[in-house]
Design a protein around this motif. Structure first.
Motif, short mmCIF file in Angstrom:
data_model
loop_
_atom_site.label_atom_id
_atom_site.label_comp_id
_atom_site.label_asym_id
_atom_site.label_seq_id
_atom_site.Cartn_x
_atom_site.Cartn_y
_atom_site.Cartn_z
N VAL A 203 0.86 -1.18 0.00
CA VAL A 203 0.00 0.00 0.00
C VAL A 203 0.89 1.23 0.00
CG1 VAL A 203 -1.80 1.29 1.21
CG2 VAL A 203 -1.78 -1.22 1.30
N THR A 204 0.71 2.11 -0.97
CA THR A 204 1.51 3.33 -1.02
C THR A 204 0.61 4.53 -0.75
OG1 THR A 204 1.19 3.58 -3.42
CG2 THR A 204 3.11 2.32 -2.68
N GLU A 205 1.15 5.49 -0.02
CA GLU A 205 0.40 6.68 0.39
C GLU A 205 1.26 7.92 0.19
OE1 GLU A 205 -1.78 9.63 1.68
OE2 GLU A 205 -2.63 7.63 1.38
N ALA A 206 0.69 8.95 -0.43
CA ALA A 206 1.44 10.16 -0.70
C ALA A 206 1.84 10.90 0.57
CB ALA A 206 0.63 11.08 -1.62
N ALA A 207 0.98 10.92 1.57
CA ALA A 207 1.29 11.64 2.81
C ALA A 207 2.46 10.97 3.52
CB ALA A 207 0.07 11.67 3.72
N VAL B 202 -4.05 -3.64 9.11
CA VAL B 202 -3.13 -3.91 8.00
C VAL B 202 -1.72 -4.14 8.52
CG1 VAL B 202 -2.03 -2.91 5.96
CG2 VAL B 202 -4.49 -2.70 6.26
N THR B 203 -1.28 -3.30 9.43
CA THR B 203 0.08 -3.43 9.97
C THR B 203 0.25 -4.75 10.72
OG1 THR B 203 0.23 -1.02 10.18
CG2 THR B 203 1.80 -2.32 11.44
N GLU B 204 -0.75 -5.13 11.49
CA GLU B 204 -0.66 -6.38 12.26
C GLU B 204 -0.71 -7.60 11.37
OE1 GLU B 204 -3.92 -6.06 14.92
OE2 GLU B 204 -2.99 -4.51 16.18
N ARG B 205 -1.56 -7.58 10.35
CA ARG B 205 -1.77 -8.78 9.54
C ARG B 205 -0.78 -8.90 8.38
NH1 ARG B 205 -8.46 -8.91 9.19
NH2 ARG B 205 -8.80 -8.55 11.44
N LEU B 206 -0.40 -7.77 7.79
CA LEU B 206 0.47 -7.80 6.63
C LEU B 206 1.91 -7.44 6.97
CD1 LEU B 206 -2.51 -7.36 5.46
CD2 LEU B 206 -1.37 -6.33 3.49
N PRO C 75 4.53 -4.29 9.06
CA PRO C 75 4.74 -2.84 8.93
C PRO C 75 5.29 -2.42 7.58
CG PRO C 75 6.40 -3.84 10.35
CD PRO C 75 5.38 -4.89 10.10
N ASP C 76 5.96 -3.31 6.87
CA ASP C 76 6.54 -2.95 5.58
C ASP C 76 5.51 -2.93 4.46
OD1 ASP C 76 9.00 -2.76 6.78
OD2 ASP C 76 9.56 -4.84 6.30
N ALA C 77 4.28 -3.34 4.76
CA ALA C 77 3.25 -3.38 3.71
C ALA C 77 2.78 -1.98 3.32
CB ALA C 77 2.05 -4.21 4.17
N ILE C 78 2.99 -0.99 4.19
CA ILE C 78 2.55 0.37 3.92
C ILE C 78 3.77 1.27 3.75
CG2 ILE C 78 1.25 2.35 4.82
CD1 ILE C 78 -0.47 0.39 6.36
N ARG C 79 3.80 1.98 2.65
CA ARG C 79 4.90 2.89 2.36
C ARG C 79 4.35 4.30 2.22
NH1 ARG C 79 8.67 -0.47 -2.02
NH2 ARG C 79 8.39 -2.54 -1.06
N THR C 80 4.60 5.12 3.22
CA THR C 80 4.16 6.51 3.17
C THR C 80 5.20 7.36 2.44
OG1 THR C 80 5.14 6.89 5.35
CG2 THR C 80 2.81 6.29 5.28
N GLY C 81 4.83 8.61 2.14
CA GLY C 81 5.74 9.49 1.43
C GLY C 81 5.98 9.08 0.00
N HIS C 82 5.07 8.33 -0.58
CA HIS C 82 5.18 7.86 -1.96
C HIS C 82 4.07 8.50 -2.80
CE1 HIS C 82 8.07 5.00 -0.54
NE2 HIS C 82 8.15 4.37 -1.70
N ARG C 83 4.42 9.50 -3.56
CA ARG C 83 3.45 10.21 -4.41
C ARG C 83 3.48 9.59 -5.80
NH1 ARG C 83 4.44 14.10 -7.92
NH2 ARG C 83 6.52 14.42 -7.01
N LEU C 84 2.38 8.94 -6.17
CA LEU C 84 2.30 8.27 -7.46
C LEU C 84 2.36 9.30 -8.59
CD1 LEU C 84 1.77 5.44 -8.81
CD2 LEU C 84 -0.62 6.16 -8.97
N THR C 85 3.23 9.08 -9.55
CA THR C 85 3.34 9.97 -10.69
C THR C 85 2.85 9.33 -11.99
OG1 THR C 85 5.64 9.28 -11.06
CG2 THR C 85 5.27 11.22 -9.67
N GLY C 86 2.76 8.01 -12.01
CA GLY C 86 2.29 7.32 -13.20
C GLY C 86 2.57 5.84 -13.11
N PHE C 87 2.32 5.14 -14.20
CA PHE C 87 2.58 3.71 -14.22
C PHE C 87 2.82 3.28 -15.66
CE2 PHE C 87 -1.99 4.39 -14.33
CZ PHE C 87 -2.38 3.68 -15.45
#
Length: 425
Positions: A29-33, A113-117, A119-131
Motif C-alpha cells: 500500500v503506497t500513500e502520498a502523505a 493492515v500493519t498487524e496482519r500484513l 509494517p513494511d506493507a505500507i509505504r508513506t511518502g510515496h506520491r504516485l506519478t504514473g505507471f
C-alpha cells in the motif's frame, strides 16, 4: 501474486485487508502523505459495509469506536417530522449501522493492515506519478512510479501483477487512464462539516436530516454519552453559495463558522438548537458538493480503480465509504475465484460499476433525501398532517427503492452470499 494499492485511505486499507483475507501474500500500500493521520469528521457505515468488516474480523474493534445508529429521521426547516425509520439491527439486518469518526476508522484499518500484513506493507511518502505496463511480456507486469514527498526528491518504482487505484476523487491512476477528464463536477452547493460536544437529541443514537433540496442540516452522534451525558455530534450544514468553489475534492479546508452560521441562525427546534450546535463547534471544514460522471471502464489490463477513484458520488444516502468497502470485498472475491488479475478485475467491474453508476446518478436526484424536497415543494410553510402532504406509501417507496439500488435491502443483504473466497494453493 504481487498487488500494489495506490492510496492509504479507507478504500485502500480495506482493499489490502480483503486481499490478504483472500490469500494474496504480496500486498504493498503506497500513500502520498508522509504520515497517515486521523483526519476528517463523521461518516456512516451501512449494514452491507459492516457485514464486510465483520467478515474481516473487525466487529469488536469497530463496535468500540462507533455508535450503532438506531433511527434515521427527516424533518422540514421548521423541525416538523416528515419520515423516520429504524436502522441497523432495529430494521431487521443481521449487522448494525454505525456512525463513526472517519479518522478513527482509518486508524483501525491501518492497525489491522500493519498487524496482519506487517509494517513494511505500507509505504508513506510515496506520491504516485504514473505507471507503465509490460505489454507483450509473459508476466504482463505493471510498474508504479513514485516521486518522494520528502525533502530528498527521490523517485522509486514498484512492480507488481496488479495496480489498484484507491487514491480518491483526484486519483492519479484515474487521471492517467482518462487524461482529458475535467475537474470534479460541482452542483453549486457547499457543505460545512464539524463536530460539537453536546447533549444528544431524540435519544443518543439518532441520525437526523432537516431542510429541503437547497438548505439542509444533518446531525448524528459519533461517540457514546460521557459522564456528563454529552456526546460528540457530527454535523453538516449545506446550502448554495454565489461564488466559485475552490479545492474541489478537498474536505479538510478549515473555515470560520461565522462564514455560514447566519444562514442557520433561526434554526432552533424544540429538540435541537441547530445554530447553537454550529456555534459551539471546535472546528469547521468546507467541502463543495462534487462528483464525477460514471466512467465507461475502470479496468485497463492489470490496472483498476476502487472507491472514490472509481465512483466519486455526492455524500447522500451515507454511501461513500460503504461502497468503497464493498468494492474491496468484491474485487478480492473475484481475484480468489479466478486466480488471474485481468479476468478478476473484469468480473469485479461487471458487478460493481453498473451498481455504483446507478447510485451516483440517483444521488444527483437526492436519493432517499427526496422526501425533504417533496415535502418542501408541497408544503413550503409547514404542515399539520404529513399524510396529506406526503403519504406514507410514497415515503416508504422512496426509502425502499434506494436501499434496493444501493445494495442494502434488508432481506436481500441478509440472504446474499459472502464475499469470502480464498485463493487455492
Amino acid at each position: 501474486m504481487r498487488v500494489i494499492i495506490a492510496g492509504g485511505g479507507i478504500a485502500g486499507l480495506a482493499t489490502a485487508l480483503s486481499l490478504h483475507a483472500a490469500g494474496v501474500e504480496s500486498i504493498t500500500v503506497t500513500e502520498a502523505a508522509d504520515e497517515i493521520r486521523p483526519l476528517g469528521v463523521g461518516i456512516n457505515l451501512l449494514p452491507h459495509a459492516v457485514r464486510e468488516l465483520t467478515e474481516l474480523g473487525l466487529a469488536e474493534e469497530l463496535a468500540a469506536i462507533a455508535v450503532p445508529t438506531r433511527e434515521l429521521a427527516y424533518f422540514n426547516h421548521l423541525g416538523q417530522l416528515i419520515w423516520s425509520e429504524p436502522r441497523g439491527l432495529a430494521m431487521g439486518y443481521q449487522w448494525p449501522q454505525y456512525s463513526v469518526h472517519r479518522g478513527r476508522l482509518q486508524l483501525l484499518l491501518l492497525r489491522a493492515v500493519t498487524e496482519r500484513l506487517g509494517p513494511d506493507a505500507i509505504r508513506t511518502g510515496h506520491r504516485l506519478t504514473g505507471f507503465t505496463t509490460a505489454v507483450g511480456s509473459p508476466s504482463a507486469a505493471v510498474t508504479a512510479h513514485y516521486g518522494s514527498t520528502g525533502t530528498g526528491g527521490t523517485t522509486t518504482a514498484i512492480t507488481g501483477d496488479l495496480l489498484i487505484g484507491a487514491d480518491g476523487i483526484r486519483s492519479t491512476v484515474r487521471a492517467r487512464l482518462y487524461p482529458a477528464e475535467p475537474a470534479p463536477l460541482w452542483n453549486g452547493l457547499v457543505l460545512w462539516r464539524g463536530t460539537t460536544r453536546a447533549r444528544p437529541f431524540r435519544g443518543d443514537r439518532s441520525m437526523i436530516m432537516a431542510g429541503d433540496d437547497a438548505q439542509k442540516f444533518v446531525a448524528y452522534p459519533i461517540t457514546a454519552p460521557d459522564a456528563d451525558g454529552k456526546v460528540e455530534i457530527n454535523w453538516i450544514a449545506e446550502r448554495p453559495v454565489r461564488r466559485v468553489a475552490g479545492d474541489r475534492g478537498d474536505w479538510t479546508r478549515p473555515v470560520p463558522v461565522a462564514e455560514f452560521l447566519p444562514h442557520f441562525e433561526d434554526w432552533r427546534f424544540d429538540w435541537l438548537d441547530v445554530a447553537g450546535t454550529i456555534r459551539r463547534a471546535t472546528a469547521a471544514y468546507e467541502y463543495p458538493m462534487v462528483d464525477r460522471d460514471p466512467l465507461p471502464r475502470w479496468t485497463h489490463g492489470r490496472v483498476t480503480l476502487v472507491g472514490d477513484a472509481a465512483h466519486p458520488m455526492y455524500p447522500i444516502g451515507s454511501n461513500g465509504a460503504s461502497q468503497a468497502i464493498l468494492d474491496a470485498r468484491v474485487l478480492s472475491d473475484a481475484l480468489a475465484r479466478t486466480g488471474e488479475p485481468g479476468p478478476a478485475c473484469e468480473a469485479y467491474e461487471a458487478e460493481r460499476r453498473p451498481a455504483t453508476s446507478a447510485i451516483t446518478l440517483a444521488n444527483r436526484q437526492m436519493g432517499p433525501e427526496l422526501v425533504l424536497k417533496r415535502a418542501h415543494e408541497r408544503a413550503p410553510e409547514g404542515f399539520t398532517d404529513i399524510e396529506r402532504v406526503l403519504p406514507l406509501a410514497e415515503r416508504e417507496e422512496i426509502a425502499a427503492r434506494y436501499k434496493r439500488l444501493a445494495g442494502f435491502d434488508p432481506v436481500l443483504l441478509n440472504q446474499r452470499r459472502s464475499y469470502d473466497a480464498t485463493l487455492s494453493t
